[in-house]
Design a protein around this motif. Structure first.
Motif, PDB file in Angstrom:
ATOM      1  N   HIS A  14     -57.647 -18.971 -44.604  1.00  0.00           N
ATOM      2  CA  HIS A  14     -58.224 -19.840 -43.585  1.00  0.00           C
ATOM      3  C   HIS A  14     -58.719 -18.907 -42.481  1.00  0.00           C
ATOM      4  CE1 HIS A  14     -56.476 -23.509 -45.298  1.00  0.00           C
ATOM      5  NE2 HIS A  14     -55.362 -22.817 -45.460  1.00  0.00           N
ATOM      6  N   SER A  16     -60.705 -18.267 -38.562  1.00  0.00           N
ATOM      7  CA  SER A  16     -61.107 -18.785 -37.256  1.00  0.00           C
ATOM      8  C   SER A  16     -62.610 -18.565 -37.104  1.00  0.00           C
ATOM      9  CB  SER A  16     -60.364 -18.039 -36.143  1.00  0.00           C
ATOM     10  OG  SER A  16     -60.752 -16.671 -36.145  1.00  0.00           O
ATOM     11  N   ARG A  17     -63.198 -19.190 -36.106  1.00  0.00           N
ATOM     12  CA  ARG A  17     -64.629 -18.993 -35.829  1.00  0.00           C
ATOM     13  C   ARG A  17     -64.920 -17.517 -35.543  1.00  0.00           C
ATOM     14  NH1 ARG A  17     -69.093 -20.867 -37.346  1.00  0.00           N
ATOM     15  NH2 ARG A  17     -69.545 -18.679 -37.535  1.00  0.00           N
ATOM     16  N   GLU A  18     -64.078 -16.907 -34.732  1.00  0.00           N
ATOM     17  CA  GLU A  18     -64.256 -15.496 -34.378  1.00  0.00           C
ATOM     18  C   GLU A  18     -64.192 -14.601 -35.623  1.00  0.00           C
ATOM     19  OE1 GLU A  18     -62.357 -12.167 -31.363  1.00  0.00           O
ATOM     20  OE2 GLU A  18     -61.071 -13.793 -32.069  1.00  0.00           O
ATOM     21  N   VAL A  66     -63.157 -24.223 -40.482  1.00  0.00           N
ATOM     22  CA  VAL A  66     -62.547 -23.141 -39.717  1.00  0.00           C
ATOM     23  C   VAL A  66     -61.349 -23.684 -38.945  1.00  0.00           C
ATOM     24  CG1 VAL A  66     -64.638 -21.734 -39.511  1.00  0.00           C
ATOM     25  CG2 VAL A  66     -64.113 -23.421 -37.754  1.00  0.00           C
ATOM     26  N   ARG A  67     -60.404 -22.801 -38.664  1.00  0.00           N
ATOM     27  CA  ARG A  67     -59.176 -23.160 -37.951  1.00  0.00           C
ATOM     28  C   ARG A  67     -59.072 -22.367 -36.657  1.00  0.00           C
ATOM     29  NH1 ARG A  67     -54.082 -23.918 -42.058  1.00  0.00           N
ATOM     30  NH2 ARG A  67     -54.972 -25.577 -43.317  1.00  0.00           N
ATOM     31  N   ASN A  68     -58.001 -22.650 -35.917  1.00  0.00           N
ATOM     32  CA  ASN A  68     -57.765 -21.924 -34.663  1.00  0.00           C
ATOM     33  C   ASN A  68     -57.286 -20.502 -34.904  1.00  0.00           C
ATOM     34  OD1 ASN A  68     -58.474 -24.138 -33.103  1.00  0.00           O
ATOM     35  ND2 ASN A  68     -56.404 -24.952 -33.126  1.00  0.00           N
ATOM     36  N   ALA A  69     -56.630 -20.259 -36.045  1.00  0.00           N
ATOM     37  CA  ALA A  69     -56.072 -18.939 -36.339  1.00  0.00           C
ATOM     38  C   ALA A  69     -56.339 -18.574 -37.794  1.00  0.00           C
ATOM     39  CB  ALA A  69     -54.562 -18.932 -36.076  1.00  0.00           C
ATOM     40  N   VAL A  70     -56.357 -17.277 -38.059  1.00  0.00           N
ATOM     41  CA  VAL A  70     -56.512 -16.780 -39.426  1.00  0.00           C
ATOM     42  C   VAL A  70     -55.168 -16.899 -40.132  1.00  0.00           C
ATOM     43  CG1 VAL A  70     -57.044 -14.755 -40.842  1.00  0.00           C
ATOM     44  CG2 VAL A  70     -58.336 -15.189 -38.742  1.00  0.00           C
TER      45      VAL A  70
END
Length: 190
Positions: A14, A16-18, A66-70
């Motif tokens: 999973h 993140s956007r970054e 996308v999620r908040n964290a990898v």
């Protein structure tokens, strides 16, 4: 007691956007390959390399959105193979977990935490939980009947949300242990 589908969750990532911007380029959007059983979740066409101290997996699937964290989800066998001491955790519980390198076509990232072995779990709606007589975060046993490899999984966490669809998720090690197929069903046993 009624049965429910048991699905095998293979290794995946999973992002993140970054992280997506670094791995695939600024503004890149994940491309939809197929829907997964959980509403809004999907397999993508994108792959990344997951690299540990001993070995790497060169083409690991990314799941969207996308999620908040990898987060990297591996089986215990996968984690050992690449030399990572990944703890068994519920998805999203990554604090203090293992790290690895992730390489995409445009860049790479080194995560200090985020590699886990996903705790086996059952996704349920509140109506499902009422029907099965269980509550969110309850730990249950699930019996799986298969040809020559039937077993009972203990320590299965029930996860309840109106955003879920009824399905149990196990990793590839657990799937192999019970001889799971795409039609494998499970039932809660007390």
């Amino acid at each position: 007691m009624e049965k429910f589908i048991v699905e095998t969750s293979a290794r995946h990532v999973h992002v993140s956007r970054e992280a997506l911007d670094i791995l695939f380029g600024e503004g890149f959007e994940l491309t939809h390959k197929k829907d997964l059983s959980q509403p809004g979740q999907f397999a993508t066409n994108e792959r990344v390399a997951v690299i540990g101290p001993k070995k790497d997996f060169p083409a690991v699937s990314i799941l969207g959105p996308v999620r908040n964290a990898v987060q990297v989800e591996l089986s215990a066998s996968d984690a050992r193979a690449i030399g990572v001491n990944a703890p068994v955790r519920e998805s999203g519980d990554i604090a203090g977990s293992a790290g690895c390198k992730i390489v995409g076509p445009k860049g790479e990232i080194e995560i200090s935490e985020g590699v886990i072995v996903a705790k086996r779990h059952i996704h349920m709606t509140p109506a499902d939980a009422e029907k099965y007589g269980v509550e969110d975060k309850e730990i249950v046993k699930v019996k799986i009947d298969s040809d020559c490899r039937s077993l009972v999984f203990d320590d299965v966490v029930v996860r309840v949300s109106d955003k879920f669809a009824l399905a149990m998720h196990i990793d590839t090690d657990e799937s192999n242990a019970c001889g799971a197929t795409p039609a494998t069903m499970g039932e809660i046993v007390k």
